[in-house]
Design an enzyme around this catalytic site. Structure first.
Site, PDB file in Angstrom:
ATOM      1  N   GLN A   1      36.078  24.323   5.300  1.00  0.00           N
ATOM      2  CA  GLN A   1      36.133  23.924   3.886  1.00  0.00           C
ATOM      3  C   GLN A   1      37.546  24.291   3.426  1.00  0.00           C
ATOM      4  O   GLN A   1      37.825  25.436   3.074  1.00  0.00           O
ATOM      5  CB  GLN A   1      35.081  24.695   3.074  1.00  0.00           C
ATOM      6  CG  GLN A   1      35.017  24.256   1.627  1.00  0.00           C
ATOM      7  CD  GLN A   1      34.188  25.199   0.753  1.00  0.00           C
ATOM      8  OE1 GLN A   1      33.992  26.374   1.080  1.00  0.00           O
ATOM      9  NE2 GLN A   1      33.706  24.699  -0.378  1.00  0.00           N
TER      10      GLN A   1
ATOM     11  N   TYR B   1      44.075  68.841  31.361  1.00  0.00           N
ATOM     12  CA  TYR B   1      44.249  67.401  31.232  1.00  0.00           C
ATOM     13  C   TYR B   1      44.008  66.758  32.591  1.00  0.00           C
ATOM     14  O   TYR B   1      44.685  67.069  33.570  1.00  0.00           O
ATOM     15  CB  TYR B   1      45.661  67.027  30.738  1.00  0.00           C
ATOM     16  CG  TYR B   1      45.852  65.530  30.775  1.00  0.00           C
ATOM     17  CD1 TYR B   1      45.045  64.700  29.982  1.00  0.00           C
ATOM     18  CD2 TYR B   1      46.774  64.927  31.622  1.00  0.00           C
ATOM     19  CE1 TYR B   1      45.167  63.317  30.046  1.00  0.00           C
ATOM     20  CE2 TYR B   1      46.898  63.547  31.686  1.00  0.00           C
ATOM     21  CZ  TYR B   1      46.086  62.753  30.896  1.00  0.00           C
ATOM     22  OH  TYR B   1      46.189  61.395  30.956  1.00  0.00           O
TER      23      TYR B   1
ATOM     24  N   ARG C   1      37.201  39.561  -5.638  1.00  0.00           N
ATOM     25  CA  ARG C   1      36.797  40.829  -6.248  1.00  0.00           C
ATOM     26  C   ARG C   1      36.905  42.007  -5.283  1.00  0.00           C
ATOM     27  O   ARG C   1      36.801  43.153  -5.675  1.00  0.00           O
ATOM     28  CB  ARG C   1      35.365  40.700  -6.804  1.00  0.00           C
ATOM     29  CG  ARG C   1      35.285  39.757  -8.002  1.00  0.00           C
ATOM     30  CD  ARG C   1      33.858  39.316  -8.330  1.00  0.00           C
ATOM     31  NE  ARG C   1      33.428  38.175  -7.517  1.00  0.00           N
ATOM     32  CZ  ARG C   1      32.246  37.573  -7.630  1.00  0.00           C
ATOM     33  NH1 ARG C   1      31.363  38.025  -8.530  1.00  0.00           N
ATOM     34  NH2 ARG C   1      31.931  36.547  -6.864  1.00  0.00           N
TER      35      ARG C   1
HETATM   36  C1  UD1 Z   1      26.254  32.910  -5.784  1.00  0.00           C
HETATM   37  C2  UD1 Z   1      25.252  31.960  -6.496  1.00  0.00           C
HETATM   38  C3  UD1 Z   1      24.423  32.779  -7.458  1.00  0.00           C
HETATM   39  C4  UD1 Z   1      23.681  33.862  -6.720  1.00  0.00           C
HETATM   40  C5  UD1 Z   1      24.659  34.722  -5.894  1.00  0.00           C
HETATM   41  C6  UD1 Z   1      23.843  35.604  -4.961  1.00  0.00           C
HETATM   42  C7  UD1 Z   1      26.177  29.707  -6.697  1.00  0.00           C
HETATM   43  C8  UD1 Z   1      26.875  28.745  -7.561  1.00  0.00           C
HETATM   44  N1  UD1 Z   1      25.986  30.918  -7.195  1.00  0.00           N
HETATM   45  O1  UD1 Z   1      27.123  33.436  -6.755  1.00  0.00           O
HETATM   46  O2  UD1 Z   1      23.474  31.934  -8.106  1.00  0.00           O
HETATM   47  O3  UD1 Z   1      22.970  34.678  -7.631  1.00  0.00           O
HETATM   48  O4  UD1 Z   1      25.524  33.922  -5.094  1.00  0.00           O
HETATM   49  O5  UD1 Z   1      24.648  36.543  -4.304  1.00  0.00           O
HETATM   50  O6  UD1 Z   1      25.808  29.366  -5.593  1.00  0.00           O
HETATM   51  N2  UD1 Z   1      31.496  30.221  -0.606  1.00  0.00           N
HETATM   52  C9  UD1 Z   1      32.016  29.234   0.190  1.00  0.00           C
HETATM   53  N3  UD1 Z   1      32.748  28.240  -0.383  1.00  0.00           N
HETATM   54  C10 UD1 Z   1      32.969  28.170  -1.720  1.00  0.00           C
HETATM   55  C11 UD1 Z   1      32.409  29.180  -2.532  1.00  0.00           C
HETATM   56  C12 UD1 Z   1      31.677  30.197  -1.955  1.00  0.00           C
HETATM   57  O7  UD1 Z   1      31.841  29.245   1.410  1.00  0.00           O
HETATM   58  O8  UD1 Z   1      33.633  27.227  -2.151  1.00  0.00           O
HETATM   59  C13 UD1 Z   1      30.707  31.302   0.021  1.00  0.00           C
HETATM   60  C14 UD1 Z   1      31.335  32.667  -0.158  1.00  0.00           C
HETATM   61  O9  UD1 Z   1      32.156  32.994   0.947  1.00  0.00           O
HETATM   62  C15 UD1 Z   1      30.107  33.580  -0.217  1.00  0.00           C
HETATM   63  C16 UD1 Z   1      29.023  32.693  -0.785  1.00  0.00           C
HETATM   64  O10 UD1 Z   1      29.448  31.358  -0.595  1.00  0.00           O
HETATM   65  O11 UD1 Z   1      29.725  34.034   1.063  1.00  0.00           O
HETATM   66  C17 UD1 Z   1      28.753  32.949  -2.269  1.00  0.00           C
HETATM   67  O12 UD1 Z   1      29.932  32.753  -3.023  1.00  0.00           O
HETATM   68  P1  UD1 Z   1      30.306  33.656  -4.255  1.00  0.00           P
HETATM   69  O13 UD1 Z   1      31.570  33.145  -4.837  1.00  0.00           O
HETATM   70  O14 UD1 Z   1      30.268  35.088  -3.889  1.00  0.00           O
HETATM   71  O15 UD1 Z   1      29.111  33.320  -5.260  1.00  0.00           O
HETATM   72  P2  UD1 Z   1      28.472  34.232  -6.400  1.00  0.00           P
HETATM   73  O16 UD1 Z   1      29.349  34.177  -7.590  1.00  0.00           O
HETATM   74  O17 UD1 Z   1      28.136  35.557  -5.876  1.00  0.00           O
HETATM   75 CA    CA Z   2      28.502  36.578  -3.948  1.00  0.00          CA
END
Ligand code: UD1
Ligand code: CA
Length: 466
Positions: free
Chosen positions: A85, A376, A27
């Site tokens: 990961q 300078y 995003r």
């Molecule tokens: C996540 C939460 C949501 C919460 C929100 C708060 C889950 C399923 N959802 O949603 O409940 O309200 O954060 O901001 O946990 N990341 C990884 N590996 C992955 C996926 C994500 O390291 O496979 C990391 C991302 O880099 C990020 C964080 O986890 O720093 C959150 O991931 P993101 O995809 O932004 O989750 P949200 O949709 O915001």
């Molecule tokens: Ca997030």
């Protein structure tokens, strides 16, 4: 004393912090991985690591994946345990990558932070860590909860589960209490829940949030700590949220400076993008930007529209408006600018004056010397109490190499002189205005190089052809 230390260490040894930073951040629409986007001039991830440091964790682990090498290279910290990961299959899957590294003592706790929730404060996290419950989630009530996972509670207001927005029914979407993403849990419990995660949901991801329902199912106590201050726990998914977080961060930094005795003439226009230390009674005029490692001693004044980068300024120095200072060390009671450009490796002793349209680089200037106008001064060493006249140029570059100009104490350089380096002007020397100096000038003598003034009689100005 010794005993309590040991006790502290044992406690510290049992806290794992896992920071999730593997996502791309689609995003953001960016080539830069989301967690490296900057907040207050530093990557979001760096803020998370700073906060984790304040918790005395036994180890801080960062799960990285998307542009992993770039992420690692951006964080200069030998003590981080990096976990890869390779495929980003969800927040739960991300934590699974830490499994083998977690300290698994019976009293061990694991705290999970999201790198895209970078502004949470250590004091808030302590509330989670102090909880007696085996699982504790940080929540917040928002006016517009859209995009976040929702906290589902039963009639008795006990937390039952977290449901992601994409999986929520219309009724659940109305819940305004959200999951900040930050969870702490007894490590041994967490490990059993992680093993059981499934990806049968709207995003086909392994959600960390599913651990809550598992705990409830097993009658393991779950507590929600509510953060009263929404901006502290906002997630950053797009550039609008990044800008909002930046605004909040700036406000927090400005207030902290003011609380410590710094005057900000127009706080909304002071920008702090780095790690700054400012002593009391220093005054910052409107539209000033402090970047990188900046140290300002007491009674310093920074004039309007100035930019100070990675520099130290000692007490009582005045920086007049529109000055640009980078990688410099400036002594006490100096006066710089307006419109000065102080470049890398400039070292100014006390009471030095640098005036308008003067550029310095790789130069040291001794006590009370002055370079007041249009000069300078590069690759130079200037002693104390010398005066460098208007329009003096150190010709430091021959097209291939840089050379030094050495100027002693009590030297007077007449205006519009060129000092062709390598060259030395010895103590007490005077250089006549308009000279091009290519040989060393001896001490306490007048040296000049200019053709004698002549007047041509009967000379007439050319006239325009008709
Ligand atoms: C996540 C939460 C949501 C919460 C929100 C708060 C889950 C399923 N959802 O949603 O409940 O309200 O954060 O901001 O946990 N990341 C990884 N590996 C992955 C996926 C994500 O390291 O496979 C990391 C991302 O880099 C990020 C964080 O986890 O720093 C959150 O991931 P993101 O995809 O932004 O989750 P949200 O949709 O915001
Ligand atoms: Ca997030």
């Amino acid at each position: 004393m010794f005993n309590s230390r040991t006790q502290q260490n044992i406690e510290a040894m049992s806290l794992n912090v896992v920071i999730l930073a593997a996502g791309q951040g689609t995003r953001m629409h960016s080539e830069v991985p989301k967690v490296l986007h900057k907040l207050g001039g530093r990557p979001m991830l760096a803020h998370c690591i700073d906060t984790a440091r304040q918790l005395d964790a036994a180890q801080i682990m960062v799960v990285h994946g998307y542009a992993g090498e770039q992420v690692r290279a951006s964080i200069n910290d030998d003590e981080i345990v990096w976990l890869e990961q390779a495929e980003q299959l969800g927040t739960g899957h991300a934590v699974q990558q830490a499994e083998s590294q977690l300290n698994k003592n019976t009293d061990s706790k694991t705290l999970i932070l999201y790198a895209d929730v970078p502004l949470v404060q250590a004091a808030t996290l302590h509330q989670l860590l102090d909880s007696a419950a085996a699982c504790c989630v940080l929540t917040c009530v928002l006016d517009s909860p859209s995009g976040y996972g929702r906290i589902v509670r039963n009639q008795q207001q006990q937390v039952m589960s977290i449901v992601e927005e994409k999986d929520a029914d219309p009724h659940q979407r109305k819940i305004r209490e959200i999951n900040t993403g930050i969870i702490s849990a007894d490590t041994q419990h967490l490990l059993t829940w992680l093993k059981r995660l499934k990806n049968n949901n709207a995003q086909q991801e392994y959600y960390l949030t599913d651990c809550i329902a598992m705990a409830v199912e097993e009658n393991v106590p779950v507590e929600a700590v509510m953060c009263a201050h929404a901006p502290e726990v906002s997630g950053i998914n797009n550039r609008i949220q990044l800008a909002q977080a930046e605004a909040y961060y700036q406000q927090r930094e400005r207030e902290s400076l003011m609380r410590h005795g710094v005057t900000l003439k127009d706080p909304a226009t002071t920008y702090i993008e780095g790690i700054v230390e400012v002593a009391a009674d220093t005054e910052i005029e409107p539209s000033v930007s402090l970047r990188g490692a900046v140290k300002l001693a007491k009674n310093v004044r920074i004039g309007m529209n100035s930019v100070i980068i990675d520099s130290t300024i000692a007490a009582g120095t005045i920086i007049h408006p529109n000055s640009h200072i980078e990688n410099a060390s400036i002594g006490a009671h100096c006066e710089i600018g307006p419109f000065a450009r102080i470049r890398a490796q400039t070292e100014l002793a006390d009471q030095v004056k640098i005036g308008n349209f003067v550029e310095t680089k790789k130069t040291s200037i001794g006590q009370a010397s002055k370079v007041n106008h249009l000069s300078y001064v590069g690759d130079a060493q200037i002693g104390a109490h010398s005066n460098i006249g208007a329009g003096t140029i150190c010709c430091n570059y021959d097209g291939a190499n840089k050379h030094q100009t050495i100027i002693g104490d009590n030297v007077f350089i007449g205006s519009d002189s060129q000092l062709v380096a390598p060259v030395s002007i010895h103590d007490g020397a005077t250089i006549g205005a308009g000279s091009t100096i290519t040989e060393d000038a001896p001490a306490h003598k007048l040296t000049l190089s200019r053709s004698k003034q002549a007047t041509v009689d009967h000379w007439q100005r050319p006239k325009k052809n008709k």
